[in-house]
Every structure is written in C-alpha cells, then in structure tokens.
Design a protein around this motif. Sequence first.
Motif, PDB file in Angstrom:
ATOM      1  N   CYS A  52       0.826  -1.207   0.000  1.00  0.00           N
ATOM      2  CA  CYS A  52       0.000   0.000   0.000  1.00  0.00           C
ATOM      3  C   CYS A  52       0.865   1.265   0.000  1.00  0.00           C
ATOM      4  CB  CYS A  52      -0.900   0.013   1.222  1.00  0.00           C
ATOM      5  SG  CYS A  52      -2.036  -1.388   1.352  1.00  0.00           S
ATOM      6  N   GLU A  54       0.796   3.626   2.277  1.00  0.00           N
ATOM      7  CA  GLU A  54       1.234   3.984   3.630  1.00  0.00           C
ATOM      8  C   GLU A  54       2.598   3.382   3.987  1.00  0.00           C
ATOM      9  OE1 GLU A  54      -1.722   2.870   2.669  1.00  0.00           O
ATOM     10  OE2 GLU A  54      -3.372   3.722   3.833  1.00  0.00           O
ATOM     11  N   CYS A  85      -6.107   0.368   5.166  1.00  0.00           N
ATOM     12  CA  CYS A  85      -6.566  -1.009   5.383  1.00  0.00           C
ATOM     13  C   CYS A  85      -6.104  -1.490   6.758  1.00  0.00           C
ATOM     14  CB  CYS A  85      -6.038  -1.924   4.271  1.00  0.00           C
ATOM     15  SG  CYS A  85      -4.279  -2.327   4.414  1.00  0.00           S
ATOM     16  N   CYS A  88      -2.308  -1.764   7.276  1.00  0.00           N
ATOM     17  CA  CYS A  88      -1.665  -0.446   7.342  1.00  0.00           C
ATOM     18  C   CYS A  88      -1.958   0.247   8.671  1.00  0.00           C
ATOM     19  CB  CYS A  88      -2.106   0.431   6.182  1.00  0.00           C
ATOM     20  SG  CYS A  88      -1.294  -0.009   4.637  1.00  0.00           S
TER      21      CYS A  88
HETATM   22 ZN   LIG Z   1      -2.939  -0.802   3.342  1.00  0.00          ZN
END
Ligand SMILES: [Zn+2]
Length: 130
Positions: A52, A54, A85, A88
């Motif tokens: 991701c 992040e 998510c 994260c």
């Molecule tokens: Zn994530």
Amino acid sequence: MSHDLFEAARDAMVHAHAPYSKFPVGAAIRADDDKIYTGANIENISFPQGWCAEPTAISLMIMGGARRIVEMAVIAEKMPLCPPCGGCRQKISEFASKDTKIYLCDEVGVKKTMTMEELLPASFETEVLG
Ligand SMILES: [Zn+2]
C-alpha cells in the motif's frame, strides 16, 4: 491542517504502480523531523507481493532518519475516502500515537479527520518506541 500534507499525498499518488487494480493511492507523513515523506501503492503481478501507499511512506520516513508520525494524509483516486486497510493501521500505529491525526482526503481536500485511536482501537501495542 496541513494543506501541504494533502497536496503531498495527492502528488505522490501520481507515482503509484497500480496496473492491476487501476487504483492509485497516495500517502504523506509529516514526521518528527518536520519533513514530509510520501508514498504510493506499488503492486506486483503476484498480487500479495504488492504493498500500500502507507508503508511506502513509512519506509521513506524510516530511511530518512525520522521515527515518529506527527500526522498523515491518505488519498485514493477512485474513492471518496480511503481509510487505511487493517494491515496499514497496524503499521502506522507502530510509529504514531493514539492522538495522531490521519486525514482522509478526496481530490479536493481533507474530507474526514480521524485519530489513530479511532482507526485502530485496542491495537496490538509495543512500548518499545514509546
Ligand atoms: Zn494498506
């Protein structure tokens, strides 16, 4: 906030490598060294191997020598809001405090502000980083 953090996250989104989901995401961290670290999602054809936006930003923050997230903005091109998510949230919490603000943005600006505690109550914690 922090207009600059929203703009940094939006600018970072341009660098997403998202040929599979076609779902660019950008993140920007203001760290304890007062610098802004940004990231975008980087996918892989072996889907679980991507990551991701992040953690990209967290990686740059750590490699830049900073250790704490003061505030963070997240934006996704195709979502009205892009809450981090679950994975994260845990990654962010490692470097944030319960009252660290996470700005959920759309392409115009900040749409919602949440604290780390609101995003991840009863988190798995370590006291190692304070
Ligand atoms: Zn994530």
